[in-house]
Design an enzyme around this catalytic site. Sequence first.
Site, PDB file in Angstrom:
ATOM      1  N   LYS A 257     -12.108 -16.385  -1.358  1.00 27.65           N
ATOM      2  CA  LYS A 257     -12.362 -14.946  -1.285  1.00 27.65           C
ATOM      3  C   LYS A 257     -13.811 -14.639  -1.639  1.00 27.65           C
ATOM      4  O   LYS A 257     -14.495 -13.883  -0.918  1.00 27.65           O
ATOM      5  CB  LYS A 257     -11.439 -14.202  -2.252  1.00 27.65           C
ATOM      6  CG  LYS A 257     -11.639 -12.691  -2.267  1.00 27.65           C
ATOM      7  CD  LYS A 257     -11.209 -12.065  -3.573  1.00 27.65           C
ATOM      8  CE  LYS A 257     -12.248 -12.315  -4.647  1.00 27.65           C
ATOM      9  NZ  LYS A 257     -11.990 -11.533  -5.883  1.00 27.65           N
ATOM     10  N   CYS A 327      -1.834   2.855  -2.915  1.00 25.31           N
ATOM     11  CA  CYS A 327      -0.844   1.765  -2.897  1.00 25.31           C
ATOM     12  C   CYS A 327      -1.033   0.913  -4.151  1.00 25.31           C
ATOM     13  O   CYS A 327      -1.486  -0.239  -4.101  1.00 25.31           O
ATOM     14  CB  CYS A 327      -1.008   0.935  -1.629  1.00 25.31           C
ATOM     15  SG  CYS A 327       0.407  -0.112  -1.245  1.00 25.31           S
ATOM     16  N   CYS A 334       3.851   6.582  -2.717  1.00 25.30           N
ATOM     17  CA  CYS A 334       4.333   6.594  -1.335  1.00 25.30           C
ATOM     18  C   CYS A 334       4.500   8.021  -0.804  1.00 25.30           C
ATOM     19  O   CYS A 334       4.348   8.261   0.398  1.00 25.30           O
ATOM     20  CB  CYS A 334       5.658   5.842  -1.229  1.00 25.30           C
ATOM     21  SG  CYS A 334       5.534   4.077  -1.614  1.00 25.30           S
ATOM     22  N   CYS A 337       1.280   9.139   0.736  1.00 28.76           N
ATOM     23  CA  CYS A 337       0.680   8.216   1.696  1.00 28.76           C
ATOM     24  C   CYS A 337       1.006   8.671   3.116  1.00 28.76           C
ATOM     25  O   CYS A 337       2.147   9.059   3.421  1.00 28.76           O
ATOM     26  CB  CYS A 337       1.197   6.790   1.469  1.00 28.76           C
ATOM     27  SG  CYS A 337       0.515   5.577   2.623  1.00 28.76           S
ATOM     28  N   CYS A 343       5.656   2.638   7.179  1.00 30.05           N
ATOM     29  CA  CYS A 343       5.578   1.481   6.285  1.00 30.05           C
ATOM     30  C   CYS A 343       6.983   0.983   5.972  1.00 30.05           C
ATOM     31  O   CYS A 343       7.837   1.753   5.509  1.00 30.05           O
ATOM     32  CB  CYS A 343       4.846   1.855   4.998  1.00 30.05           C
ATOM     33  SG  CYS A 343       4.744   0.493   3.801  1.00 30.05           S
TER      34      CYS A 343
END
Length: 398
Positions: A257, A327, A334, A337, A343
């Site tokens: 990463k 998130c 949620c 969102c 989702c």
Amino acid sequence: MSMWNAVLCFTMTSPYFQNMAFIKRKGVSLTRCTAPASLLSRRMAADASSSSSVAVKVEEEEATISQQTPSLSTTDNRQDLLQLPIIQPKPEAEDPPLSSHRRRQKQIKVEYDKCGSPAKMELWHPPDWKEQLEHIREMRSSRDAPVDNMGAEKCYDTEAPAKVRRFQILVSLMLSSQTKDQITAAAMQKLRAHGCTAEKLLSTDDDTLGKLIYPVGFWRNKVKFLKMTAAKLANDYGGDIPDSVEGLIRLPGVGPKMAHLAMDIAWDQVSGIGVDTHVYRISNRLGWLKKPTKNPEATRKALQEWLPRDLWSEINWLLVGFGQQVCLPTNPLCSSCLNQHSCPSAHQSSPSKRLKVRSPLAPDPASSLPTKTEPGQEIVVKAEPTSPRRNLKRKMKQ
């Protein structure tokens, strides 16, 4: 020639020539005659007379045939023959010369039913991923997440030389592992004030370096990694960082990463997707992977299989800020969102909290906690029992 053959056959079968000897030379049979010469001459004369009579008979038969059919010796007949078309047989078509492989094996023509063109293998894409990405961009339009102001792109000294800026970007990425951006930014600010170069970190003792980066996660291990990486960069790269993922991963404390993010931020080269805990969590929640993954590296490989390359640099910044604000790791928001209807994990990781109902007869737990009146003095207040039965028992005892 026919007469000679007849004479030869007769001599072979005649009893007068039984005593002849045969000699073979190079495959050719030669005869040597032992009979008297007079007998041989007589026999040859008789054979000649018989052959002449046979020839006379053949001439008579040809004459009779010529009388029945028109003669071909006249000029008119010759002209007629010349005028007749000459028919020549057509030569048979010859097959082209075959190679040695075609001689050994005949080719078989395979015909397929015309049922349509074969279907092309389509690349797998998660459903509604474009709409979900646009929603995330809309939710990230304000750019007020911690990563926007305190990420690796904001932690280096913009006035420092190019190789020093690249080194500071790598150091900030190493410190950000399992650490919040606020703490990483504070540690980088102290390191820059101290002098954040490979040579300066090598000359700093471990205790001082530990105090500068504290309280980043695993700060003791990161002190060792920083010193080892600084030594390798000073000896092999002149204080700069490698310009390839392979070279960056060989550095102590640098993972995939960090290497991909360093290539993107420091060298402006997109080599892969930088997947941290936020990208790993959100990709699995949104169903952006064929199968759920168990670590960030597997998530990176699965995302790179279908996500267009021009989005690799943007996806880390989008998902990290989205994971910091909406998130969340626990109790994600949620309900606020824009992807809650598409989702597959919406409202599953954020159960509604239920308030615990306490009995009115139970003692208040806050009343039994210690209260501070002055520094160094604590008074513990014990709550009186509110149960009516206990009050009655105390009254009876008194």
